[in-house]
Enzyme design. Structure first.
Site, short mmCIF file in Angstrom:
data_model
loop_
_atom_site.label_atom_id
_atom_site.label_comp_id
_atom_site.label_asym_id
_atom_site.label_seq_id
_atom_site.Cartn_x
_atom_site.Cartn_y
_atom_site.Cartn_z
N CYS A 70 33.60 41.32 42.29
CA CYS A 70 33.30 41.45 40.86
C CYS A 70 34.38 40.83 40.00
O CYS A 70 34.16 39.85 39.32
CB CYS A 70 33.16 42.92 40.50
N LYS B 128 29.07 43.37 30.42
CA LYS B 128 29.56 43.58 31.78
C LYS B 128 30.63 42.56 32.15
O LYS B 128 31.68 42.89 32.73
CB LYS B 128 28.37 43.49 32.76
N1 SAJ Z 1 43.87 45.52 41.26
C1 SAJ Z 1 45.22 45.24 41.07
N2 SAJ Z 1 45.91 45.98 40.16
C2 SAJ Z 1 45.34 47.00 39.45
C3 SAJ Z 1 43.97 47.28 39.65
C4 SAJ Z 1 43.27 46.53 40.56
O1 SAJ Z 1 45.77 44.33 41.68
O2 SAJ Z 1 46.04 47.63 38.66
C5 SAJ Z 1 43.10 44.72 42.22
C6 SAJ Z 1 42.53 45.53 43.37
O3 SAJ Z 1 43.47 45.69 44.40
C7 SAJ Z 1 41.35 44.68 43.77
C8 SAJ Z 1 40.88 44.08 42.46
O4 SAJ Z 1 41.96 44.23 41.56
O5 SAJ Z 1 41.75 43.64 44.63
C9 SAJ Z 1 39.66 44.74 41.88
O6 SAJ Z 1 39.73 46.15 42.01
P1 SAJ Z 1 39.28 47.14 40.86
O7 SAJ Z 1 39.53 48.52 41.30
O8 SAJ Z 1 39.92 46.74 39.58
O9 SAJ Z 1 37.77 46.83 40.63
P2 SAJ Z 1 36.45 46.75 41.57
O10 SAJ Z 1 36.20 45.30 41.85
O11 SAJ Z 1 36.50 47.68 42.71
O12 SAJ Z 1 35.36 47.30 40.53
C10 SAJ Z 1 35.24 46.69 39.26
C11 SAJ Z 1 35.17 47.79 38.19
N3 SAJ Z 1 35.29 47.22 36.87
C12 SAJ Z 1 36.21 47.69 35.98
O13 SAJ Z 1 37.00 48.56 36.25
C13 SAJ Z 1 36.21 47.06 34.63
C14 SAJ Z 1 33.85 48.54 38.32
O14 SAJ Z 1 33.70 49.48 37.27
C15 SAJ Z 1 32.68 47.54 38.30
O15 SAJ Z 1 31.43 48.22 38.45
C16 SAJ Z 1 32.87 46.62 39.49
O16 SAJ Z 1 34.07 45.89 39.28
C17 SAJ Z 1 31.66 45.69 39.55
O17 SAJ Z 1 30.80 45.92 40.42
O18 SAJ Z 1 31.54 44.81 38.70
#
Ligand code: SAJ
Length: 414
Positions: free
Chosen positions: A266, A212
């Protein structure tokens, strides 16, 4: 083994949807939370978080009598633990919620029960949880002590759902399941198969824990790459979004998107669990965290620069959530940026967040800051900053932007 009653401990972004989905499969589910407001709401069929389709499933499950909640743990065949695992100062993992839950459920455990930790945790946390339970119940044996012959079977099955898509991903995603014994792994897999259509992949607890953390670190490192590129591209006057979309046309390149920083509870947290436990080895993971944590400061510098020379600048800040189309402000770089600007008293701040009704407490009490609608904010602003690419922002009339200084941290309007 049949799981007739399952107790889900922690009714937050993961526990509540999991409890509701399990109940919708006919399992009798008791949700437990220390927050009485959450428990009372659930018993009325109401939800306390915004997640598409969650309210329907909860309401139906409560109406059929399959789902109820309490502040006090009660006996069950299985316990799923979904409590927060934040970090303390210096990025030391804080397992105090897991410790409190271990001690709270230990008195109601009986021979043959399964306990599954879903909270994202550093390597070794599942065993630590078993030790806490064992210390409270010396009359029972646990997986880490007697393996398959234990009275209480303990496993880790990290949640992996994406906020905003939880109800679908909870069912469709594959699950990684690692027990402290093969029997615990098998029992947990059996439980998850009652509602998961993805595969239940079996391993040991430590591998599941690191798996994870690896997933979220992978994403963090890749976002850091995009954020670093955004700084480099700007130096050359190059549009980073065009750059990335062109590079991504290569069959083996898939770069993520830059933004104002990485938020949520996360991705901005979990990589530190690896860094903390292997500081001399996790150099790339640490640097990625530092690159992403620097981005909000960079955005603030750009806003300050744009405001120079404008007497009493009016700054529209679009979005407070940590990412698009959710109401979750936890660990949000956008919120941090607005908080910082408010404290700097740079000018008047017109804050837009379509998914909340009132300003969060951390933004209350600033007389130069207001929560307003998107059009009003843009019309009154000298500087418009896009912090979150919420859908309602994407479709605004571009003519409104004429003559305003636009800082689009998400590439929403390119
Ligand atoms: N973000 C960017 N650029 C991107 C993608 C995301 O700047 O291209 C930023 C988002 O705006 C946000 C942060 O990253 O601030 C995190 O967003 P996210 O959509 O990447 O992830 P979370 O935190 O909503 O969910 C993640 C997910 N993990 C992965 O995709 C590997 C989810 O599957 C997990 O279950 C979750 O963390 C968790 O609970 O751990």
């Amino acid at each position: 083994m049949k799981f007739e009653t399952v107790s889900v401990i922690g009714l937050g972004y993961i526990g509540l949807p999991t409890a509701a989905v399990l109940a919708s499969r006919g399992v009798r589910v008791l949700g437990v939370d220390v927050n009485k407001r959450v428990v009372d709401a659930l018993n009325k069929g109401e939800v306390t978080i915004v997640e598409p389709d969650l309210d329907m499933v909860v309401q139906a499950a409560v109406l059929t009598g399959k789902l109820s909640a309490s502040t006090v743990p009660q006996p069950a065949d299985a316990f799923l633990i979904a409590v927060p695992t934040p970090f303390k100062d210096d990025h030391v993992p804080d397992l105090s919620y897991i410790e409190a839950v271990s001690k709270a459920i230990a008195p109601v455990l009986k021979r043959g029960d399964l306990v599954v930790l879903e909270s994202t945790s550093p390597v070794g946390a599942t065993e630590q949880m078993a030790e806490w339970m064992a210390a409270t119940r010396p009359d029972l044996t646990f997986s880490h002590q007697t393996g398959n012959d234990a009275d209480i079977h303990v496993a880790h099955c990290p949640e992996r759902v994406l906020p905003g898509h939880v109800m679908r991903e909870l069912v469709e995603n594959d699950r990684v399941i690692g027990g402290l014994s093969p029997k615990a792994t098998e029992m947990a897999a059996q439980l998850y198969r009652t509602f998961v259509t993805g595969e239940c992949l079996q391993t040991d607890a430590r591998t599941a824990e690191l798996c994870k953390l690896t997933e979220n670190s992978f994403r963090d490192v890749n976002i850091a790459f995009a954020n670093e590129l955004s700084l480099v591209a700007e130096r050359f006057g190059i549009d980073v979004w065009e750059l990335i979309s062109l590079a991504n046309r290569h069959p083996r390149v898939n770069i993520l998107q830059p933004g104002p920083g990485v938020g949520g509870h996360c991705i901005a947290v979990d990589p530190w669990f690896i860094v903390h436990s292997a500081p001399d080895r996790a150099r790339l993971i640490r640097t990625a965290r530092e690159v992403n944590d620097y981005k909000p400061h960079y955005v603030i510098e750009k806003i300050v620069e744009a405001a120079k020379g404008i007497a009493q600048p009016r700054i529209a800040c679009l979005g407070l959530a940590f990412k698009a189309d959710i109401d979750d402000l936890r660990e949000s770089p956008s919120l941090d940026i607005v908080k910082h600007l408010a404290k700097m008293k740079l000018g008047e701040l017109l804050v837009v967040e379509p998914y909340i009704e009132a300003l969060p407490r951390s933004l209350e009490g600033f007389d130069h800051l207001r929560l307003v609608g998107v059009e009003e904010a843009i019309r009154s602003a000298d500087i418009v900053v896009v912090l979150v690419n919420h859908k309602p922002f994407l479709s605004i009339d571009r003519a409104l932007l004429t003559g305003r200084h636009v800082i689009d941290t998400r590439g929403a309007w390119r």
